[in-house]
Structure formats: C-alpha cells, structure tokens
Design an enzyme around this catalytic site. Structure first.
Site, PDB file in Angstrom:
ATOM      1  N   ASN A 168       0.801  -1.224   0.000  1.00 22.20           N
ATOM      2  CA  ASN A 168       0.000   0.000   0.000  1.00 22.20           C
ATOM      3  C   ASN A 168       0.836   1.278   0.000  1.00 22.20           C
ATOM      4  O   ASN A 168       0.288   2.377  -0.038  1.00 22.20           O
ATOM      5  CB  ASN A 168      -0.996  -0.013   1.168  1.00 22.20           C
ATOM      6  CG  ASN A 168      -2.097  -1.037   0.925  1.00 22.20           C
ATOM      7  OD1 ASN A 168      -2.246  -1.524  -0.193  1.00 22.20           O
ATOM      8  ND2 ASN A 168      -2.845  -1.362   1.959  1.00 22.20           N
ATOM      9  N   CYS A 191     -16.771  -4.162  -3.702  1.00 27.14           N
ATOM     10  CA  CYS A 191     -15.795  -5.257  -3.711  1.00 27.14           C
ATOM     11  C   CYS A 191     -16.102  -6.172  -2.540  1.00 27.14           C
ATOM     12  O   CYS A 191     -17.058  -5.948  -1.802  1.00 27.14           O
ATOM     13  CB  CYS A 191     -14.373  -4.730  -3.655  1.00 27.14           C
ATOM     14  SG  CYS A 191     -13.916  -4.121  -2.044  1.00 27.14           S
TER      15      CYS A 191
HETATM   16  N1  EPU Z   1     -14.657   6.087   2.073  1.00 32.29           N
HETATM   17  C1  EPU Z   1     -15.766   6.759   1.600  1.00 32.29           C
HETATM   18  N2  EPU Z   1     -15.601   7.536   0.487  1.00 32.29           N
HETATM   19  C2  EPU Z   1     -14.420   7.669  -0.158  1.00 32.29           C
HETATM   20  C3  EPU Z   1     -13.292   6.972   0.330  1.00 32.29           C
HETATM   21  C4  EPU Z   1     -13.441   6.179   1.461  1.00 32.29           C
HETATM   22  O1  EPU Z   1     -16.846   6.673   2.177  1.00 32.29           O
HETATM   23  O2  EPU Z   1     -14.356   8.389  -1.160  1.00 32.29           O
HETATM   24  C5  EPU Z   1     -14.784   5.232   3.277  1.00 32.29           C
HETATM   25  C6  EPU Z   1     -14.540   3.758   2.969  1.00 32.29           C
HETATM   26  O3  EPU Z   1     -15.691   3.126   2.475  1.00 32.29           O
HETATM   27  C7  EPU Z   1     -14.089   3.244   4.314  1.00 32.29           C
HETATM   28  C8  EPU Z   1     -13.291   4.418   4.881  1.00 32.29           C
HETATM   29  O4  EPU Z   1     -13.746   5.572   4.166  1.00 32.29           O
HETATM   30  O5  EPU Z   1     -15.209   3.015   5.121  1.00 32.29           O
HETATM   31  C9  EPU Z   1     -11.787   4.327   4.778  1.00 32.29           C
HETATM   32  O6  EPU Z   1     -11.431   3.895   3.468  1.00 32.29           O
HETATM   33  P1  EPU Z   1     -10.083   4.335   2.765  1.00 32.29           P
HETATM   34  O7  EPU Z   1     -10.403   5.304   1.670  1.00 32.29           O
HETATM   35  O8  EPU Z   1      -9.096   4.755   3.783  1.00 32.29           O
HETATM   36  O9  EPU Z   1      -9.633   2.975   2.093  1.00 32.29           O
HETATM   37  P2  EPU Z   1      -8.797   2.842   0.759  1.00 32.29           P
HETATM   38  O10 EPU Z   1      -7.936   4.029   0.611  1.00 32.29           O
HETATM   39  O11 EPU Z   1      -9.699   2.483  -0.359  1.00 32.29           O
HETATM   40  C10 EPU Z   1      -6.700   1.688   1.814  1.00 32.29           C
HETATM   41  C11 EPU Z   1      -5.934   0.421   1.605  1.00 32.29           C
HETATM   42  C12 EPU Z   1      -6.776  -0.757   2.097  1.00 32.29           C
HETATM   43  C13 EPU Z   1      -7.061  -0.538   3.588  1.00 32.29           C
HETATM   44  C14 EPU Z   1      -7.759   0.802   3.790  1.00 32.29           C
HETATM   45  C15 EPU Z   1      -7.997   1.153   5.244  1.00 32.29           C
HETATM   46  C16 EPU Z   1      -4.569   0.944  -0.301  1.00 32.29           C
HETATM   47  C17 EPU Z   1      -4.239   0.723  -1.722  1.00 32.29           C
HETATM   48  N3  EPU Z   1      -5.612   0.284   0.199  1.00 32.29           N
HETATM   49  O12 EPU Z   1      -7.908   1.567   1.070  1.00 32.29           O
HETATM   50  O13 EPU Z   1      -5.979  -1.930   1.932  1.00 32.29           O
HETATM   51  O14 EPU Z   1      -7.876  -1.571   4.069  1.00 32.29           O
HETATM   52  O15 EPU Z   1      -6.976   1.859   3.196  1.00 32.29           O
HETATM   53  O16 EPU Z   1      -6.807   1.184   5.937  1.00 32.29           O
HETATM   54  O17 EPU Z   1      -3.870   1.678   0.376  1.00 32.29           O
HETATM   55  C18 EPU Z   1      -5.575  -4.235   1.752  1.00 32.29           C
HETATM   56  O18 EPU Z   1      -4.369  -3.978   1.608  1.00 32.29           O
HETATM   57  O19 EPU Z   1      -5.981  -5.422   1.925  1.00 32.29           O
HETATM   58  C19 EPU Z   1      -6.561  -3.154   1.697  1.00 32.29           C
HETATM   59  C20 EPU Z   1      -7.854  -3.368   1.482  1.00 32.29           C
END
Ligand code: EPU
Length: 418
Positions: free
Chosen positions: A23, A116
């Site tokens: 990540n 997803c």
């Molecule tokens: N969210 C929203 N709207 C948005 C973006 C996020 O409602 O526009 C919500 C999400 O649905 C969630 C929360 O905010 O409830 C946090 O999500 P976040 O955006 O932080 O997740 P992400 O950036 O999509 C990254 C990691 C994930 C990890 C999460 C949380 C990467 C590439 N992915 O995802 O990694 O679980 O942060 O720490 O950095 C994994 O490696 O297995 C994985 C899923």
C-alpha cells in the site's frame, strides 16, 4: 489456478525478511507520473497488485524496468489518461492515477470501482476533493471524466472519514496546484508518510507529515525521485500473529516496529513476548493464547488489514473475544471459512464474537479477499490435519512469496495446481 496446501501443527522458528509495503508501492508508483525523467524505487515488492499497477501505467505510455527489488520508471512519453474498467475492477487502487494524471496532463478518465468483497467502498471523497481544487468532473458510462482548464487551485479539503487513497490522491494533485491546499482530517497511515517523503524529494512543499493536517504549497515543476518503499507492516503483523497461533519464535528483519503500535499492545496482552529493535522484531510464544477484544480504527488504531488474521488467532483463544470492524461494512467473509475449520464465531452487525477453541481442524476452504486469505493460512498452520486453500490469487495480490517464507521457517506449506 494454484491452491495452497498446509499440513498444520508445526511451530515456526527462524528468520523472515519483510518485503516492501504493497500500500506504499502502489501510490509511489503512480506518483512517478508527476514528472518526466527516470524515477528509481527501491524495496518494491513483486505482487500481483504492483504488476497490475505497472500494466496500467504501461497502457498510459510509461516504460519501466525491474532489477531485483528496484524499479525504474519513466513517463516522458505519456500517451493516454484512461484507467479502464478491466483494470480498475481487478484493483481498486487504480483510482490512484486520478490525482497525478490531472496534475501532469490536466485530464483523467477513470472507471468507477464499484463494490468489492469487503464493502461498497465509494470514491466520493476523491471526487469532492478534486472539485474543490477546481477540477471539472462528470460521471458517464461508469467512468469519472476529470478535466482542469489551466492549473488546479489550492483550497481547504476536509474528509468526513480519514481516507488513505483519498489523502494520497489529494496530495498528488495539490503538489502542483496554484497556491496552498490544506487537507484536514487526513489519514495518517505510514504509507502516506512514504508518499510525502517521495513528493518532497521531487521538489514538493508539504508540511504536517504523519499528522491529520497536511499543508501543501503548490510548485510549478517536479523532478524525478529516488526513494525506498517502507516495509510492509501488514505482512509483518501477519507473521507476528502466526507465531501466536502456531507457537515458536521468529525474527523479522527489514521491518519497522514503530509502524505497529496497536498490534504490539494486543499481542502482548495475548501473551506473546515481543522485542523490537531498530529494523527487526523478535517474537516468541509461550504457548498460551489469552482472548482479547479488538476494534479496527484508522492509524494509529488497530488496522482493518489485520482484523481477519487476529480473528484466526482468537479462534484458538482461552475465552471470549469481541472483534469490531469499523472501517469496512462487509469485512467478515473469512468467518464462514474459519467456521468450516471448527471456529466458534457469531456475527452481530459489525461485531464478531469468538469463543476460543482448543484446536481447529484442517478443511478445504476458499480465499475470498486478500486479508481473509491470510487468516485462513494462519488457521491452517495451527490446525490439526490438512488444509487446502483455493483461489490463492487473492493472496498473491498482496503477499510476496508467502508460502516459501513460511516453509523456510518450519511450516509444512506448499502450492499445487488446482
Ligand atoms: N470512504 C468513503 N468515500 C471515499 C473513500 C473512502 O466513504 O471516497 C470510506 C470507505 O468506504 C471506508 C473508509 O472511508 O469506510 C476508509 O477507506 P479508505 O479510503 O481509507 O480505504 P482505501 O484508501 O480504499 C486503503 C488500503 C486498504 C485498507 C484501507 C484502510 C490501499 C491501496 N488500500 O484503502 O488496503 O484496508 O486503506 O486502511 O492503500 C488491503 O491492503 O488489503 C486493503 C484493502
């Protein structure tokens, strides 16, 4: 397609070298789009997701070469600005090209990811944040079409919930925007700090690294970077939890103990002996597994990406454990599979109530997402008898050589063609 076969019941002994963080690698790879010239990234893990990201960049005109864990990337001849549904549906992190493409080309077209296995996961924060910087975004036929007339303009962005990739996209857009951008309630995961370091080395001006308020003073031009990817704290955590489940002792090298504060607290409460050095961790089990409660939170809280793994450990705990998932609404897909191995787990809304059992039993199980697969591996290592985990491609998305690393420290684990 491969499956993983495990003959459980062996404790782990020896040393494992931790790979670079998935990540962190993904946003740092996309950040190379920000400036022409050859960028050099060290300690890059060789994963299905990093390969997918490189294929996406290639489709935009990027060239790259890999030597061992060093990746050299050049985007001098950018020829496209689209991330197609075919790529985005296999890897949501493809959305990370949005910010850098807008910064470099003033244009990006990125497929909406859709749901997803772990939840709905919208990208509305990314869209609203970019709109604040003056980007014109339209949604058509499942794609976000983003355009900026001249240059993005700095503004204040507030996230309702700290979003990891949301913060990263805003950073990569704001570094070349006119004026100052303030990102409030920013995510503080160490992978974001790694990206800040890379951007600063390219000439960006960013204050507030590792805090929830990032201040970005836009610059006109950036230069190529040379930087190392930070160690994977989730891979590190997965091996620590595995020792809890199987017994034994491991030394993990090339890792960063400072990135796992909440996991250390929990595993010490479970009964593990953990000794942290600068870039190594020694973990030893005395055989007992005390049940503990866990609640996932944004960093520095307990990571959602280690929730499934500790659940496998708690399935072997000495009492009752409650695990609350607060980040993703559907991240309990591993529960049904763990039950097939004899675990006693009840789901109540966002909570899983686990009644520890003396032992788990090997079974045929199915990986449903990346971290769920890791939890099945841990359960399989500790279980009595043989476990077969199908759909291993989930595991390959985010763990570099997991079966070999475990087999080198005494586990009976191997891959077979399905
Ligand atoms: N969210 C929203 N709207 C948005 C973006 C996020 O409602 O526009 C919500 C999400 O649905 C969630 C929360 O905010 O409830 C946090 O999500 P976040 O955006 O932080 O997740 P992400 O950036 O999509 C990254 C990691 C994930 C990890 C999460 C949380 C990467 C590439 N992915 O995802 O990694 O679980 O942060 O720490 O950095 C994994 O490696 O297995 C994985 C899923």
């Amino acid at each position: 397609m491969d499956k993983i076969v495990i003959e459980g019941g062996k404790s782990l002994h020896g040393e494992i070298r931790i790979s670079g963080a998935k990540n962190a690698a993904l946003p740092l790879i996309t950040a190379t789009l920000l400036s022409p010239g050859w960028h050099t990234l060290h300690n890059v893990p060789d994963l299905r997701d990093t390969r997918t990201m490189l294929a996406l960049l290639e489709s935009l005109g990027v060239v790259w070469e890999r030597q061992g864990d060093t990746l050299r990337i050049n985007s001098d001849k950018l020829a496209g600005y689209e991330a197609s549904y075919n790529l985005v549906k296999t890897m949501r992190a493809s959305v990370l090209v949005l910010g850098p493409l807008l910064a470099r080309m003033g244009r990006a077209r990125v497929s909406l990811p859709g749901g997803c296995a772990i939840g709905a996961r919208p990208i509305d924060f990314h869209i609203k944040g970019l709109e604040k910087l003056g980007v014109n975004l339209t949604l058509e036929q499942g794609y976000v079409d983003a355009q900026v007339k001249e240059r993005m303009e700095g503004n204040t962005i507030y996230f309702d919930i700290p979003s990891v990739t949301g913060t990263e996209n805003m950073l990569m857009a704001a570094v070349v925007a006119k004026g100052t951008t303030v990102i409030k309630n920013a995510a503080r995961e160490p992978e974001i700090g790694n990206l800040v370091d890379m951007l600063v080395s390219m000439g960006a001006r960013i204050e507030g690294k590792d805090s929830d308020k990032l201040i970005v003073h836009g610059v006109e031009e950036l230069k190529p970077a040379e930087i190392a990817i930070i160690p994977d704290r989730i891979e590190t955590g997965t091996f620590l939890v595995a020792v809890g489940a199987t017994g034994g002792e491991l030394t993990l090298t090339n890792c960063n103990p400072a990135h796992l504060p909440s996991l250390f607290e929990k595993l010490r409460a479970v009964g593990l002996d953990i000794e942290a050095q600068d870039d190594a961790i020694r973990v030893a089990s005395n055989g007992s597994i005390r049940s503990v409660d866990v609640k996932t939170m944004p960093y520095p809280g307990y990571p959602t990406d280690l929730q499934a793994q500790i659940m496998a450990l708690m399935a072997l705990g000495n009492g009752l454990s409650v695990i609350v998932e607060t980040i993703f609404e559907n991240r309990f897909m591993h529960v049904a599979e763990l039950r097939r191995m004899g675990a006693d787990i009840r789901i109540d809304g966002h909570s899983a109530i686990i009644s520890g059992k003396e032992r788990l039993y090997g079974a045929q199980v199915m990986a449903t997402d990346l971290r769920a697969s890791a939890s099945l591996v841990i359960a399989g290592l500790a279980a009595e008898g043989k476990t077969e985990i199908s759909r291993v491609y989930h595991l390959d998305r985010g763990y570099d050589d997991l079966a070999n690393k475990l087999s080198n420290v005494g586990a009976r684990i191997w891959r077979e063609k399905e």
